[in-house]
Design a protein around this motif. Structure first.
Motif, short mmCIF file in Angstrom:
data_model
loop_
_atom_site.label_atom_id
_atom_site.label_comp_id
_atom_site.label_asym_id
_atom_site.label_seq_id
_atom_site.Cartn_x
_atom_site.Cartn_y
_atom_site.Cartn_z
N ARG A 254 0.82 -1.22 0.00
CA ARG A 254 0.00 0.00 0.00
C ARG A 254 0.86 1.26 0.00
N ILE A 255 2.08 1.17 -0.51
CA ILE A 255 2.99 2.30 -0.44
C ILE A 255 2.46 3.51 -1.19
N ASP A 256 1.68 3.31 -2.25
CA ASP A 256 1.14 4.45 -2.99
C ASP A 256 0.17 5.28 -2.16
N GLU A 257 -0.34 4.71 -1.07
CA GLU A 257 -1.26 5.45 -0.20
C GLU A 257 -0.52 6.30 0.82
N HIS A 258 0.80 6.13 0.92
CA HIS A 258 1.55 6.87 1.94
C HIS A 258 1.67 8.34 1.54
N PRO A 259 1.44 9.28 2.47
CA PRO A 259 1.48 10.71 2.12
C PRO A 259 2.84 11.21 1.66
N ALA A 260 3.91 10.50 1.98
CA ALA A 260 5.25 10.93 1.58
C ALA A 260 5.71 10.30 0.27
N ALA A 261 4.87 9.48 -0.35
CA ALA A 261 5.25 8.75 -1.57
C ALA A 261 4.95 9.57 -2.82
N ARG A 262 5.91 9.59 -3.73
CA ARG A 262 5.72 10.20 -5.05
C ARG A 262 6.03 9.12 -6.09
N ARG A 263 5.27 9.12 -7.19
CA ARG A 263 5.37 8.03 -8.15
C ARG A 263 5.41 8.56 -9.57
N TRP A 264 6.29 7.97 -10.39
CA TRP A 264 6.34 8.25 -11.82
C TRP A 264 6.49 6.94 -12.58
N ARG A 265 6.12 6.94 -13.85
CA ARG A 265 6.41 5.83 -14.77
C ARG A 265 7.13 6.44 -15.97
N SER A 266 8.33 5.95 -16.25
CA SER A 266 9.13 6.56 -17.30
C SER A 266 10.18 5.56 -17.79
N PRO A 267 10.62 5.69 -19.06
CA PRO A 267 11.68 4.80 -19.56
C PRO A 267 13.09 5.28 -19.24
N ARG A 268 13.22 6.49 -18.68
CA ARG A 268 14.58 7.00 -18.40
C ARG A 268 14.51 8.13 -17.37
N LEU A 269 15.60 8.32 -16.65
CA LEU A 269 15.73 9.42 -15.70
C LEU A 269 17.19 9.58 -15.33
N ALA A 270 17.51 10.72 -14.72
CA ALA A 270 18.85 10.99 -14.22
C ALA A 270 18.72 11.40 -12.76
N VAL A 271 19.71 11.02 -11.95
CA VAL A 271 19.68 11.28 -10.51
C VAL A 271 21.06 11.80 -10.08
N ALA A 272 21.07 12.87 -9.28
CA ALA A 272 22.31 13.43 -8.75
C ALA A 272 22.07 13.84 -7.31
N ALA A 273 23.16 14.05 -6.58
CA ALA A 273 23.08 14.44 -5.17
C ALA A 273 24.10 15.54 -4.91
N HIS A 274 23.83 16.35 -3.87
CA HIS A 274 24.76 17.41 -3.49
C HIS A 274 26.00 16.83 -2.81
N ALA A 275 25.83 15.72 -2.10
CA ALA A 275 26.94 15.09 -1.38
C ALA A 275 27.18 13.70 -1.96
N GLU A 276 28.33 13.10 -1.61
CA GLU A 276 28.66 11.76 -2.09
C GLU A 276 27.60 10.76 -1.61
N GLN A 277 27.09 9.97 -2.55
CA GLN A 277 26.03 9.03 -2.20
C GLN A 277 26.10 7.82 -3.11
N PHE A 278 25.95 6.63 -2.53
CA PHE A 278 26.00 5.38 -3.28
C PHE A 278 24.67 5.08 -3.95
N PHE A 279 24.73 4.22 -4.98
CA PHE A 279 23.52 3.62 -5.53
C PHE A 279 23.73 2.11 -5.63
N HIS A 280 22.63 1.38 -5.67
CA HIS A 280 22.70 -0.08 -5.78
C HIS A 280 21.97 -0.55 -7.02
N CYS A 281 22.29 -1.75 -7.47
CA CYS A 281 21.53 -2.46 -8.50
C CYS A 281 21.25 -3.86 -7.98
N ASP A 282 19.97 -4.22 -7.91
CA ASP A 282 19.56 -5.54 -7.44
C ASP A 282 20.17 -5.88 -6.08
#
Length: 308
Positions: A254-282
Motif C-alpha cells: 500500500r505504499i502508494d497510499e503513503h502521504p510521503a510517496a511520489r510516483r512516476w512511470r518513465s523509460p529513463r531518468l537521471a539522478v544526482a546528489a549534493h553530497a557523495e552518495q552510493f547507488f545499488h543495483c539488485d
C-alpha cells in the motif's frame, strides 16, 4: 528441453553458505533427471560475471544463477558485457538460494531443488525488460551496469554500505535494517524525469522493473516487467518514528497510499546528489551518483516456472 545444456553459475556464499550446502542434492536430481549441465563456482564478489563471460565464449547459452538477486545480477552483467554476443540466443534462470530473492519471488520461483528440475523441464521462456545505469566508476571512467529488478539510492544504499555490501542471512539483514532506521537521515536529490528537473529531500528512491526489493518490500505493487517503463518511487523526508511506522505500507503493498510517496512511470531518468552518495543495483552497491538510467525493453530471455 532434452537437448539443452544448462550452465549453472554458483555463488557458494549466498544466504550464509546455503547455496554450497544444497548444491550436491541438486546435482543428484539433475543426474537422475538426465539433464545436461555444467557448473562453475565463484570464488569472490564479481567472479560470477567473469565465469559467465568465459562460459559464453566457450559456447554456453542457457544460464542458471544459483544464489540470490546479486548472483543473478552478476550473471546478467556477464551476459550484457560480452559485446560480441547475440543475446537473442541466451536464456537466464535462477535457483533462489539467496537472502532476499526478490526477482525470483516476482515470478514464483521455489527454493526447493525439485522445483529447479521442473523449471528446466517445463518452464516458460519469455522476454523481460532490463535497466541500464550509466555512471563514472572509481577510476574516473565512464561505466555501465545492468539490473533485472530494481536500482536505487537513499536508505537502502546506506543500509548496504553499513552492512559492508549485500549477502548474509536474513536475520543479519533485519538487524542492520533496525539499526539503520535509527541513524539514517534524508538527503537532497536532484531528479530529471520526463523533462522535469526536480529536487527533494529524500528518504528513498527506487527505480523498479519488478514489484519488490529489500527482501520483500513491495515498492512497486503494480509493476510489469515487460512494459518498457520503470516504476519510480520516491519517499520524502521522514523522521525515524515515521520511517518505522511506514514499513507496514511497504510490506503490504500500500505504499502508494503513503502521504510521503511520489510516483512516476518513465523509460529513463537521471539522478544526482549534493553530497557523495552510493547507488545499488539488485541489492548490490555499484558506485556513486550521479547516474543516468534507461530501460531496455524486453532485452533478456528468462526461463520461469510454468505456473507463473
Amino acid at each position: 528441453m532434452p537437448d539443452t545444456e544448462f550452465c549453472f553459475i554458483i555463488n557458494p556464499a549466498a544466504s550464509g553458505g546455503g547455496g554450497n550446502r544444497h548444491w550436491s542434492l541438486l546435482q543428484e536430481l539433475l543426474d537422475a533427471a538426465k539433464v545436461r549441465y555444467c557448473y562453475h563456482v565463484s570464488q569472490q564478489k564479481g567472479h560470477c560475471a567473469e565465469l559467465t563471460r568465459n562460459a559464453l565464449q566457450g559456447g554456453q547459452r542457457n544460464f542458471v544463477a544459483v544464489g540470490g538477486d546479486g548472483t543473478a545480477n552478476e550473471v546478467l552483467n556477464g551476459i550484457f558485457k560480452e559485446i560480441s554476443l547475440d543475446r537473442q540466443e541466451v536464456t537466464l534462470s535462477v535457483v533462489p538460494w539467496g537472502t532476499g530473492n526478490d526477482w525470483a519471488s516476482y515470478y514464483g520461483f521455489s527454493a526447493r531443488p525439485e522445483a529447479c528440475i521442473d523449471v528446466l523441464r517445463s518452464g516458460v521462456t519469455l522476454k523481460q525488460d532490463i535497466g541500464k545505469v550509466s555512471y563514472t566508476n572509481a577510476s574516473g571512467q565512464p561505466a555501465n551496469h545492468f539490473f533485472l529488478n530494481c536500482a536505487g539510492t537513499g536508505f537502502d544504499s546506506f543500509l548496504l554500505e553499513k552492512m559492508g555490501g549485500g549477502g548474509g542471512r536474513r536475520l543479519r539483514y533485519l538487524l542492520y535494517l533496525l539499526k539503520c532506521l535509527v541513524s539514517y537521515r534524508a538527503t537532497p536529490l536532484r531528479i530529471d524525469i520526463d523533462g522535469d528537473e526536480l529536487e527533494y529531500l529524500t528518504t528513498l528512491l527506487e527505480v523498479c522493473i519488478g514489484d519488490r526489493a529489500g527482501a520483500g518490500m513491495r515498492f512497486a505493487p503494480r509493476a510489469s516487467a515487460d512494459d518498457g517503463l520503470f516504476e519510480v518511487l520516491l519517499i520524502d523526508k521522514l523522521s525515524t518514528a515515521q520511517l518505522i511506522r511506514s514499513l507496514t505500507y511497504i510490506y503490504n503493498g500500500r505504499i502508494d497510499e503513503h502521504p510521503a510517496a511520489r510516483r512516476w512511470r518513465s523509460p529513463r531518468l537521471a539522478v544526482a546528489a549534493h553530497a557523495e552518495q552510493f547507488f545499488h543495483c539488485d541489492g548490490e552497491l555499484v558506485g556513486r551518483l550521479p547516474i543516468r538510467l534507461e530501460i531496455l525493453p524486453r532485452a533478456v530471455s528468462i526461463m520461469i516456472p510454468s505456473a507463473s
